[in-house]
Enzyme design. Structure first.
Site, PDB file in Angstrom:
ATOM      1  N   HIS A  67       0.876  -1.185   0.000  1.00 34.72           N
ATOM      2  CA  HIS A  67       0.000   0.000   0.000  1.00 34.72           C
ATOM      3  C   HIS A  67       0.913   1.235   0.000  1.00 34.72           C
ATOM      4  O   HIS A  67       1.654   1.449  -0.950  1.00 34.72           O
ATOM      5  CB  HIS A  67      -0.917  -0.103   1.220  1.00 34.72           C
ATOM      6  CG  HIS A  67      -2.062   0.853   1.278  1.00 34.72           C
ATOM      7  ND1 HIS A  67      -2.394   1.700   0.271  1.00 34.72           N
ATOM      8  CD2 HIS A  67      -2.976   1.094   2.272  1.00 34.72           C
ATOM      9  CE1 HIS A  67      -3.446   2.424   0.610  1.00 34.72           C
ATOM     10  NE2 HIS A  67      -3.825   2.077   1.828  1.00 34.72           N
ATOM     11  N   HIS A 104      -2.475  -2.459  -9.746  1.00 35.08           N
ATOM     12  CA  HIS A 104      -3.421  -1.849  -8.814  1.00 35.08           C
ATOM     13  C   HIS A 104      -4.691  -2.688  -8.795  1.00 35.08           C
ATOM     14  O   HIS A 104      -5.084  -3.224  -9.821  1.00 35.08           O
ATOM     15  CB  HIS A 104      -3.753  -0.412  -9.242  1.00 35.08           C
ATOM     16  CG  HIS A 104      -4.320   0.406  -8.144  1.00 35.08           C
ATOM     17  ND1 HIS A 104      -5.657   0.391  -7.827  1.00 35.08           N
ATOM     18  CD2 HIS A 104      -3.722   1.238  -7.257  1.00 35.08           C
ATOM     19  CE1 HIS A 104      -5.857   1.197  -6.801  1.00 35.08           C
ATOM     20  NE2 HIS A 104      -4.702   1.711  -6.427  1.00 35.08           N
ATOM     21  N   ASP A 115       2.814   5.277  -7.031  1.00 32.67           N
ATOM     22  CA  ASP A 115       4.063   5.164  -6.276  1.00 32.67           C
ATOM     23  C   ASP A 115       5.285   4.952  -7.144  1.00 32.67           C
ATOM     24  O   ASP A 115       6.413   4.986  -6.651  1.00 32.67           O
ATOM     25  CB  ASP A 115       3.958   4.000  -5.277  1.00 32.67           C
ATOM     26  CG  ASP A 115       3.029   4.349  -4.136  1.00 32.67           C
ATOM     27  OD1 ASP A 115       3.075   5.500  -3.701  1.00 32.67           O
ATOM     28  OD2 ASP A 115       2.260   3.480  -3.709  1.00 32.67           O
TER      29      ASP A 115
HETATM   30  N1  CMC Z   1       4.635  -7.238 -10.314  1.00 34.79           N
HETATM   31  C1  CMC Z   1       4.522  -8.443 -10.880  1.00 34.79           C
HETATM   32  N2  CMC Z   1       3.373  -9.135 -10.960  1.00 34.79           N
HETATM   33  C2  CMC Z   1       2.284  -8.539 -10.438  1.00 34.79           C
HETATM   34  C3  CMC Z   1       2.344  -7.278  -9.838  1.00 34.79           C
HETATM   35  C4  CMC Z   1       3.567  -6.614  -9.790  1.00 34.79           C
HETATM   36  N3  CMC Z   1       3.678  -5.403  -9.241  1.00 34.79           N
HETATM   37  N4  CMC Z   1       1.105  -6.934  -9.401  1.00 34.79           N
HETATM   38  C5  CMC Z   1       0.320  -7.967  -9.715  1.00 34.79           C
HETATM   39  N5  CMC Z   1       1.029  -8.939 -10.338  1.00 34.79           N
HETATM   40  C6  CMC Z   1       0.507 -10.182 -10.898  1.00 34.79           C
HETATM   41  C7  CMC Z   1       0.246 -11.208  -9.809  1.00 34.79           C
HETATM   42  O1  CMC Z   1       1.377 -12.025  -9.582  1.00 34.79           O
HETATM   43  C8  CMC Z   1      -0.912 -11.959 -10.402  1.00 34.79           C
HETATM   44  O2  CMC Z   1      -0.409 -12.824 -11.384  1.00 34.79           O
HETATM   45  P1  CMC Z   1      -1.059 -14.305 -11.571  1.00 34.79           P
HETATM   46  O3  CMC Z   1      -2.452 -14.037 -12.033  1.00 34.79           O
HETATM   47  O4  CMC Z   1      -0.199 -14.978 -12.573  1.00 34.79           O
HETATM   48  O5  CMC Z   1      -1.010 -14.948 -10.223  1.00 34.79           O
HETATM   49  C9  CMC Z   1      -1.718 -10.894 -11.122  1.00 34.79           C
HETATM   50  O6  CMC Z   1      -0.755  -9.899 -11.486  1.00 34.79           O
HETATM   51  C10 CMC Z   1      -2.807 -10.267 -10.296  1.00 34.79           C
HETATM   52  O7  CMC Z   1      -2.204  -9.780  -9.095  1.00 34.79           O
HETATM   53  P2  CMC Z   1      -2.906  -9.708  -7.692  1.00 34.79           P
HETATM   54  O8  CMC Z   1      -1.857  -9.744  -6.638  1.00 34.79           O
HETATM   55  O9  CMC Z   1      -3.991 -10.747  -7.625  1.00 34.79           O
HETATM   56  O10 CMC Z   1      -3.579  -8.294  -7.777  1.00 34.79           O
HETATM   57  P3  CMC Z   1      -4.158  -7.491  -6.571  1.00 34.79           P
HETATM   58  O11 CMC Z   1      -5.256  -6.667  -7.088  1.00 34.79           O
HETATM   59  O12 CMC Z   1      -4.475  -8.402  -5.427  1.00 34.79           O
HETATM   60  O13 CMC Z   1      -2.910  -6.613  -6.089  1.00 34.79           O
HETATM   61  C11 CMC Z   1      -1.418  -4.832  -5.813  1.00 34.79           C
HETATM   62  C12 CMC Z   1      -2.804  -5.248  -6.321  1.00 34.79           C
HETATM   63  C13 CMC Z   1      -1.294  -3.314  -5.888  1.00 34.79           C
HETATM   64  C14 CMC Z   1      -1.269  -5.246  -4.329  1.00 34.79           C
HETATM   65  C15 CMC Z   1      -0.339  -5.521  -6.680  1.00 34.79           C
HETATM   66  O14 CMC Z   1      -0.481  -5.130  -8.025  1.00 34.79           O
HETATM   67  C16 CMC Z   1       1.070  -5.246  -6.181  1.00 34.79           C
HETATM   68  O15 CMC Z   1       1.558  -5.967  -5.294  1.00 34.79           O
HETATM   69  N6  CMC Z   1       1.754  -4.203  -6.722  1.00 34.79           N
HETATM   70  C17 CMC Z   1       3.050  -3.821  -6.228  1.00 34.79           C
HETATM   71  C18 CMC Z   1       2.897  -2.991  -4.954  1.00 34.79           C
HETATM   72  C19 CMC Z   1       2.431  -1.578  -5.257  1.00 34.79           C
HETATM   73  O16 CMC Z   1       2.952  -0.916  -6.153  1.00 34.79           O
HETATM   74  N7  CMC Z   1       1.474  -1.114  -4.450  1.00 34.79           N
HETATM   75  C20 CMC Z   1       0.970   0.274  -4.545  1.00 34.79           C
HETATM   76  C21 CMC Z   1      -0.446   0.332  -4.979  1.00 34.79           C
HETATM   77  S1  CMC Z   1      -0.910   2.004  -5.451  1.00 34.79           S
HETATM   78  C22 CMC Z   1      -0.826   2.897  -3.995  1.00 34.79           C
HETATM   79  C23 CMC Z   1      -1.970   2.620  -3.107  1.00 34.79           C
HETATM   80  O17 CMC Z   1      -3.097   3.065  -3.401  1.00 34.79           O
HETATM   81  O18 CMC Z   1      -1.741   1.957  -2.077  1.00 34.79           O
END
Ligand code: CMC
Length: 457
Positions: free
Chosen positions: A294, A335, A391
């Site tokens: 986050h 995201h 970010d």
């Molecule tokens: N790098 C590589 N793969 C990713 C990433 C990433 N940053 N984000 C998602 N994926 C992949 C994930 O491995 C999954 O792949 P598969 O379907 O093969 O298992 C797929 O994309 C869907 O990911 P998810 O984890 O189910 O998606 P989510 O909606 O639960 O997670 C997130 C959203 C923001 C937590 C995630 O994209 C992430 O960890 N990003 C990096 C951390 C980040 O930049 N966070 C800041 C968010 S913006 C600021 C805020 O509002 O907090």
């Protein structure tokens, strides 16, 4: 704007709150028919605003002893927890609106205090309202000397976010009137205090971590100008903030001021739903923000860029992310809601150029640009709709401005305080809200008798 009289069961007094679009939208034909194949029974559930009520499912039972149907939604991926009139996001189109105003327009024309007013009170302020609001905030920037003493108790190397979370929570003890959460005047007073004091707390946390004396607020300066003063003033009699950097901070604060029902805002609403005072709720929200998925992501982005080290090593890092090697994620990408370019990231990219004209270019920028270039054309990221989020570039700006990475989540928490308070108040005055209390599907052992220690295997 519509004004609705809301009387909360526990309210000391009825309160008038703006309610932009809270009436459920439905028509007679809008129902969902569910057939339970276990019993053959048919149910017609009303649809309001494209949503069915989870509680309507409870009538679906196999017999009198059945508790009734629930939904299973870990991480609340598809559950609307509230009706809100504050922030609108269209994740597919990359749209972000505060109270209806596009983020790009606010970033261009507004400043943080005006945007905070909009988020909190529902409308852009008139000139008189803005002056009164700015005056109130300016008058509340000082911290109680004992708050300073409290902060001094931390080790010099304590993470500033740990200091920030604890100090915001400690304010609950300094302002016991905050407990009167159904008193409108008290809520407004805490709003002034919280918005005004979070930059002072953040600046003191920073100064503490580098062993410099605390700097008192300078009420002649703007909100962000004063923040820079409290952070960076040395021996000069009067600190003169660089106008480009003060403006850049203002825009960054606008971009971070609210983001509807994210993890920290949901925490704010959840803690607030037990009728805790706002500072306790804010401390919880800030704690939720701290995590690397986050608000801690901008710190994680910088650490990632440092680890990669050079543009030449970017392809190998991308390969590792895709193969899952080393459990790497491309931090600052992806995201839950945006499935296209985060509109905040677009604005930030423009500001970065402006800031770098003053500070010099951040050497990590080249690595970030190369990561983005490769990721945006790589099937792995394209098929998963992973784009840069807010970010990805904000950390580069903060670092160029002289902030250590540990300060990045704190810089996120300062403006988000406006959003947290607005969401908390909206929850508090919403007659449909109650203490948050989800259900579970129990998968543990059935009831069994206690076994004395000598008989355990
Ligand atoms: N790098 C590589 N793969 C990713 C990433 C990433 N940053 N984000 C998602 N994926 C992949 C994930 O491995 C999954 O792949 P598969 O379907 O093969 O298992 C797929 O994309 C869907 O990911 P998810 O984890 O189910 O998606 P989510 O909606 O639960 O997670 C997130 C959203 C923001 C937590 C995630 O994209 C992430 O960890 N990003 C990096 C951390 C980040 O930049 N966070 C800041 C968010 S913006 C600021 C805020 O509002 O907090």
């Amino acid at each position: 704007m519509n004004q609705m009289k809301v009387t909360n069961q526990n309210a000391d007094a009825p309160t008038t709150v703006p309610t932009p679009a809270f009436q459920p939208q439905t028509s007679m034909s809008e129902t969902l028919t569910i057939v339970d194949n276990r019993t053959g029974k048919k149910y017609d559930l009303p649809i309001h605003d494209g949503t069915i009520r989870a509680m309507d499912l409870r009538q679906i039972k196999t017999g009198p002893d059945d508790f009734g149907m629930m939904t299973y939604d870990p991480a609340l991926m598809n559950t609307a927890n509230c009706r809100s009139g504050i922030t609108y996001i269209d994740g597919d189109k990359g749209v972000l609106l505060y109270r209806g105003y596009p983020i790009e327009q606010l970033a261009e024309h507004s400043d943080y205090l005006e945007t905070a007013y909009l988020i909190l009170f529902g409308e852009l302020p008139t000139t008189d309202q803005l002056h009164a609001w700015t005056r109130e905030i300016t008058l509340h920037t000082m911290l109680h000397e004992n708050v300073k003493k409290f902060m001094e108790g931390f080790q010099y190397d304590a993470h500033p976010m740990a200091i920030f979370i604890s100090t915001v929570g400690a304010m609950s003890g300094f302002y016991p009137d905050a407990k009167q959460i159904f008193d409108r005047e008290s809520r407004l007073r805490q709003t002034h205090r919280a918005i005004a004091k979070v930059p002072s707390i953040a600046a003191y946390a920073f100064r503490h971590s580098i062993g410099r004396p605390y700097i008192y607020p300078d009420n002649d300066l703007s909100f962000t100008g004063n923040f820079l003063n409290m952070l960076f003033k040395m021996t000069e009699v009067k600190y003169q903030p660089n106008p480009v950097l003060a403006r850049a901070l203002d825009v960054l604060f606008i971009l971070h001021a609210d983001h509807e029902q994210n993890c920290s805002t949901t925490t704010m609403r959840t803690i607030g739903s037990s009728q805790a005072d706002p500072y306790s709720s804010l401390a919880g929200a800030a704690a939720a923000l701290y995590g690397p998925l986050h608000g801690g992501a901008n710190e994680a982005v910088l650490r990632m860029l440092n680890d990669i080290g050079s543009v030449a090593k970017v392809p190998d890092f991308i390969r590792k992310v895709k193969s899952g090697e080393g459990n790497n994620r491309l931090m600052g990408f992806g995201h839950r809601v945006y499935k296209s370019y985060d509109p905040r990231a677009k604005v930030i990219k423009k500001i970065a150029d402006l800031v770098f004209t003053v500070t010099g270019k951040n050497p990590l920028l080249e690595i970030a640009l190369e990561l983005e270039r490769i990721a945006l054309q790589d099937e792995y990221f394209v098929s998963r709709k992973l784009y840069p989020n807010v970010d990805f570039y904000s950390g580069l700006i903060y670092q160029a401005m002289g902030f250590p990475v540990e300060m990045f989540p704190v810089l996120f928490a300062i403006p988000r305080t406006a959003g947290w308070i607005a969401q908390w108040e909206e929850m508090l005055l919403d007659p449909e809200q109650k203490i948050a209390r989800p259900r579970q599907i129990y998968k543990g052992p059935k009831q069994r008798d206690y076994i004395s220690r000598e008989k355990r295997s």
